[in-house]
Design a protein around this motif. Structure first.
Motif, short mmCIF file in Angstrom:
data_model
loop_
_atom_site.label_atom_id
_atom_site.label_comp_id
_atom_site.label_asym_id
_atom_site.label_seq_id
_atom_site.Cartn_x
_atom_site.Cartn_y
_atom_site.Cartn_z
N CYS A 9 22.22 -4.14 -13.79
CA CYS A 9 23.37 -4.91 -14.06
C CYS A 9 23.44 -6.52 -13.79
N PRO A 10 24.10 -7.40 -14.17
CA PRO A 10 23.78 -8.73 -14.17
C PRO A 10 23.98 -9.30 -12.47
N PRO A 11 23.38 -10.29 -12.42
CA PRO A 11 23.84 -10.85 -10.91
C PRO A 11 25.43 -11.39 -10.76
N ASP A 12 25.71 -10.99 -9.31
CA ASP A 12 27.12 -11.09 -8.90
C ASP A 12 27.90 -10.38 -9.56
N SER A 13 27.63 -9.02 -9.98
CA SER A 13 28.62 -8.19 -10.57
C SER A 13 28.88 -7.20 -9.87
N GLU A 14 28.61 -6.93 -8.65
CA GLU A 14 28.99 -5.94 -7.58
C GLU A 14 30.51 -5.57 -7.87
N GLU A 15 31.42 -6.46 -7.87
CA GLU A 15 32.89 -6.14 -7.81
C GLU A 15 33.23 -5.39 -9.28
N ALA A 16 32.68 -5.98 -10.30
CA ALA A 16 33.06 -5.47 -11.40
C ALA A 16 32.40 -3.83 -11.54
N SER A 17 31.15 -3.89 -10.92
CA SER A 17 30.40 -2.37 -11.02
C SER A 17 31.30 -1.44 -10.01
N ARG A 18 31.96 -1.92 -9.01
CA ARG A 18 32.92 -1.07 -8.22
C ARG A 18 34.03 -0.63 -8.83
N GLY A 19 34.35 -1.72 -9.46
CA GLY A 19 35.86 -1.32 -10.38
C GLY A 19 35.56 -0.31 -11.26
N PHE A 20 34.59 -0.27 -11.99
CA PHE A 20 34.25 0.74 -13.23
C PHE A 20 33.60 2.21 -12.24
N TYR A 21 32.75 1.75 -11.45
CA TYR A 21 31.87 3.43 -10.93
C TYR A 21 32.91 4.07 -9.77
N SER A 22 33.45 3.15 -9.12
CA SER A 22 34.34 3.89 -8.02
C SER A 22 35.87 4.08 -8.81
N GLY A 23 36.48 2.93 -9.38
CA GLY A 23 37.63 2.86 -9.73
C GLY A 23 38.01 3.75 -10.86
N ARG A 39 18.94 -7.40 -2.00
CA ARG A 39 18.81 -7.64 -3.24
C ARG A 39 19.80 -7.56 -4.33
N GLY A 40 20.81 -7.22 -3.73
CA GLY A 40 22.38 -7.08 -4.56
C GLY A 40 22.31 -5.92 -5.15
N GLY A 41 23.39 -5.68 -6.03
CA GLY A 41 23.48 -4.41 -6.68
C GLY A 41 24.29 -3.56 -5.62
N CYS A 42 24.62 -2.18 -6.11
CA CYS A 42 25.40 -1.19 -5.50
C CYS A 42 24.90 0.19 -5.69
N GLY A 54 21.18 -1.75 -9.92
CA GLY A 54 20.39 -2.76 -9.62
C GLY A 54 20.28 -4.09 -10.34
N VAL A 55 20.22 -5.42 -9.60
CA VAL A 55 20.53 -6.68 -10.36
C VAL A 55 19.15 -7.16 -11.12
N ILE A 106 31.08 -1.28 -17.69
CA ILE A 106 31.47 -2.44 -17.42
C ILE A 106 30.59 -3.41 -17.92
N HIS A 107 29.12 -3.31 -17.88
CA HIS A 107 28.25 -4.16 -18.17
C HIS A 107 27.59 -3.83 -19.64
N GLY A 108 28.14 -2.70 -20.46
CA GLY A 108 27.59 -2.61 -21.69
C GLY A 108 26.67 -1.38 -21.53
N ASN A 109 26.09 -0.94 -20.63
CA ASN A 109 25.47 0.22 -20.44
C ASN A 109 25.66 1.56 -21.07
N ARG A 110 24.97 2.14 -21.80
CA ARG A 110 25.24 3.29 -22.38
C ARG A 110 25.40 4.51 -21.55
N LEU A 111 26.31 5.35 -21.09
CA LEU A 111 26.34 6.26 -20.58
C LEU A 111 26.93 7.68 -21.32
N GLU A 112 26.08 9.05 -21.10
CA GLU A 112 26.55 10.03 -21.76
C GLU A 112 27.05 11.12 -20.52
N PHE A 113 27.91 11.70 -20.82
CA PHE A 113 28.57 12.80 -19.89
C PHE A 113 28.86 13.93 -20.69
#
Length: 119
Positions: A9-23, A39-42, A54-55, A106-113
């Motif tokens: 994930c990009p730097p300072d993107s933890e809130e956006a990550s939380r919004g996607f992965y938790s929200g 180191r940042g990240g979540c 990871g940032v 939210i960061h453009g990483n591809r995911l498969e479910f």
């Protein structure tokens, strides 16, 4: 057996990550050990998986490489993602016995479910 999968994930993107992965996905944030938290990240857990974000200073999303995540309620997840504005691309029968789709976080990483097809 895999302990976790790490995505960038990009730097300072933890809130956006939380919004996607938790929200959106409904995963629970897991506290990082103090030595790694600086180191940042979540980290997230749930549905039998653990994902670490990871940032990377020079972040570029993974557009081909991706984790394939087994998910118990695939249709409900697809509806949540679509409602939140994420594109859901259903796969054909390339993987016998599985239903699946791809999306991007939210960061453009591809995911498969995936989930096994009913017999």
């Amino acid at each position: 057996m895999i302990h976790h999968v790490q995505l960038a994930c990009p730097p300072d993107s933890e809130e956006a990550s939380r919004g996607f992965y938790s929200g959106v996905l409904g995963l629970i944030e897991k506290p990082k050990p103090p030595a790694l938290a600086v180191r940042g990240g979540c980290w997230f857990t749930g549905a039998g998986i653990e994902l670490h974000l990871g940032v990377e200073k020079d972040f570029r999303p993974a557009q081909k490489a991706h984790p394939g995540l087994l998910w118990p309620e695939l249709d409900a997840l697809a509806q949540r993602l679509t409602k939140a504005g994420y594109q859901v691309i259903w796969g054909d029968d390339e993987i016998p016995g599985m239903r699946r789709f791809h999306t991007h976080d939210i960061h453009g990483n591809r995911l498969e479910f995936l989930t096994p097809k009913a017999p």
